[in-house]
Scaffold this active site. Structure first.
Site, PDB file in Angstrom:
ATOM      1  N   HIS A 137     -23.099 110.903   2.212  1.00 23.04           N
ATOM      2  CA  HIS A 137     -23.941 112.033   1.819  1.00 23.04           C
ATOM      3  C   HIS A 137     -24.840 112.462   2.982  1.00 23.04           C
ATOM      4  CE1 HIS A 137     -26.458 114.213  -1.317  1.00 23.04           C
ATOM      5  NE2 HIS A 137     -27.275 114.205  -0.274  1.00 23.04           N
ATOM      6  N   GLU A 138     -25.530 111.491   3.566  1.00 20.89           N
ATOM      7  CA  GLU A 138     -26.465 111.821   4.648  1.00 20.89           C
ATOM      8  C   GLU A 138     -25.735 112.251   5.918  1.00 20.89           C
ATOM      9  OE1 GLU A 138     -29.334 112.203   3.684  1.00 20.89           O
ATOM     10  OE2 GLU A 138     -29.303 111.034   1.839  1.00 20.89           O
ATOM     11  N   HIS A 141     -25.040 115.850   5.687  1.00 22.60           N
ATOM     12  CA  HIS A 141     -26.250 116.577   6.084  1.00 22.60           C
ATOM     13  C   HIS A 141     -26.345 116.645   7.615  1.00 22.60           C
ATOM     14  CE1 HIS A 141     -27.738 117.190   2.154  1.00 22.60           C
ATOM     15  NE2 HIS A 141     -28.245 115.984   1.941  1.00 22.60           N
TER      16      HIS A 141
END
Length: 237
Positions: A137-138, A141
């Site tokens: 997820h990160e 980003h």
């Protein structure tokens, strides 16, 4: 001889003062509160205190476990290795030195900062799969910040990267929703999960007014962002 606050020596007494009550044993307190929580007798404040104390007591072991799992994923996770490679092509090296395992007090699994790196909330991680989803997820980003120059104060930018991160990380796959979040819908489960998580993330932004505002922004960018699977060819997990 010890002194009392005014500087004069204490006067002798005929009987000993009552001893101070012993401080509660942290481990015993944790277990006693744990059973109160199981039985539904604990208040919201007691629940918060229980989890805070538990996190403090286990901070070192939680972080070590998180770091071991993180290093394993950098070696063996296809998703993490692929995202690490794709982000590196854009000029950002993500490795064990800037993916840090820490104790978090906020209700979150992780975070990303272009200058700091990736944060993994060690006290909130359930298992290696949870850490893998959070890292993925990160890292989405990180890819978006490098590839699309995401603006921290642009809610449309923030909504788009949250949609992509929830879609591509695997955190919204059916088994994760079913077994860890009690979300049992079969049809359009992925889309509902992504919308829900993106909206919640957007609500935490200072510029977001409320849940209605967050949902509206998510809807505005949904069609273009949900179908954008870069750097993957398709939704892999």
């Amino acid at each position: 001889m010890p002194e009392i606050p005014d500087g004069s020596p204490p006067q002798p007494t005929t009987s000993k003062s009552a001893p101070s009550p012993p401080k509660p044993d942290a481990i015993f307190y944790t277990w006693s509160t744990f059973f109160s929580i199981l039985s539904g007798q604990a208040s919201k404040e007691e629940r918060q205190e229980y989890f805070l104390e538990r996190d403090i007591l286990k901070e070192e072991s939680d972080c070590k476990k998180c770091e071991t799992q993180r290093d394993h994923l950098f070696k063996y996770s296809p998703t993490v290795r692929f995202m690490q490679s794709e982000v590196a092509k854009l000029g950002l090296d993500i490795n064990s030195t800037n993916v840090r395992c820490k104790r978090c007090t906020a209700d979150q699994s992780g975070g990303f900062d272009l200058n700091y790196g990736i944060l993994l909330c060690a006290n909130h991680m359930r298992n290696r799969g949870h850490i893998e989803d959070t890292m993925a997820h990160e890292m989405v980003h990180a890819y978006d910040y490098m590839r699309f120059k995401v603006d921290d104060w642009n809610l449309r930018h923030q909504a788009c990267t949250e949609i992509r991160a929830s879609t591509l990380s695997g955190e919204c796959r059916f088994t994760r929703e079913f077994f860890t979040r009690d979300q049992w819908k079969i049809t359009r489960q992925l889309q509902e999960c992504v919308r829900r998580r993106a909206t919640l993330s957007l609500m935490a932004r200072p510029a977001c007014k409320d849940d209605v505002h967050a949902a509206r922004i998510v809807n505005e960018v949904w069609d273009s962002c949900f179908t954008d699977t870069r750097p993957f060819d398709e939704i892999y997990r």
